[in-house]
Enzyme design. Structure first.
Site: not given
Length: 304
Positions: A249-250
């Protein structure tokens, strides 16, 4: 300039076992330590893509020194603010493929520490800068912390907000450029059980009404939904073998910011974000520029 903020960084200590038996002496077959934190991961992705950013956050003690030195050795720019207590340690255990985590206790961040951070934002951020506000808020800080930061920066700073709960709700009302909730976070926020694409799009539009210009909803292996002011896109996931979703996600945010910094279209930023998140999921560690670009040709996006 691009800035990433990690209010609650950690030294992540990874241990791998063939067989972990509770109550016994267990000797890992592999151990390693890495700086941990969502904003830090975003800066690492940007560095892998040959794009400079500045890591901001609070660190203290020997664990904080490890984070600062490790990032410096990797060529990342940092501007951390010192606190009196040690930065936390997270223990991540892989027991023959079964992953468990023990989250460390967050250190205390004083009012003076936070004022120092706010003064940095007031002094340094300029119009058209990009700021990623990522991760949980330590209990010693007020839940309004992200909203307070947004109020103290120029209106034209592009804020990417990636958190949840009350800090998310309060900051959203101040207006942000992009949010990236996953399905669970959407359902948690609305206290609902959305599952269909239509329901999630409706929820995303509601979040736009509440203050987000753009909404990127990640759905894991089922792809993602990207809602802008003008368009709605549905993105698939390229083929590959999942190794670990940790940091994907990052990485998606890092890839999106990379495209944004290159003045690419929102659709192109979205494509790079998907490729970046997928490349991390298919790798041991975070995506590199090569692993990301190798997946770009396999990204399929449908415009509704």
């Amino acid at each position: 300039m691009i800035y990433t903020l990690t209010l609650n960084p950690a030294l992540d200590y990874f241990l791998t076992f063939d067989s972990f038996v509770e109550g016994n002496l267990n000797i890992p077959k592999e151990t390693y330590k890495l700086p941990g934190g969502k904003g830090i991961n975003v800066s690492k992705i940007l560095k892998n893509f040959n794009t400079d950013s500045v890591c901001l956050g609070f660190i203290g003690g020997f664990t904080g020194e490890f984070i600062k030195n490790s990032l410096s050795c990797d060529g990342l720019n940092t501007n951390f603010f010192d606190i009196h207590e040690d930065t936390r340690i997270n223990i991540k255990i892989n027991n023959n493929g079964l992953e468990s985590e023990i989250a460390g206790t967050s250190p205390t961040i004083s009012k003076e520490n936070f004022e120092e951070l706010l003064n940095f934002f007031k002094t340094n951020l300029k119009a058209n800068d990009i700021l990623a506000l990522s991760g949980s808020v330590p209990s010693s800080l007020p839940p309004s912390v992200y909203a307070d930061i947004i109020e103290n920066i120029p209106k034209d700073v592009k804020v990417i907000l990636d958190t949840r709960g009350i800090p998310f709700e309060i900051a959203l009302k101040k207006g942000v450029f992009l949010i990236k909730p996953n399905r669970d976070e959407i359902n948690e926020f609305f206290n609902s059980n959305f599952s269909t694409t239509e329901e999630l799009i409706a929820a995303g539009k509601k979040l736009q009404e509440m203050g987000a210009q753009n909404v990127l909803i990640s759905l894991g292996s089922k792809g993602s939904i990207f809602i802008t002011k003008e368009n709605i896109f549905i993105g698939g996931v390229p083929k590959g073998t999942l190794i670990s979703s940790n940091g994907s996600g990052d990485s998606m945010i890092g890839g999106f910011i990379y495209g944004l910094n290159k003045s690419l279209s929102l659709k192109e930023c979205y494509e790079i974000g998907i490729a970046s998140g997928s490349a991390t999921a298919f790798s041991k560690g975070l995506a590199t520029f090569d692993t990301m670009t190798n997946l770009l040709k396999d990204i399929e996006i449908i415009k509704l």
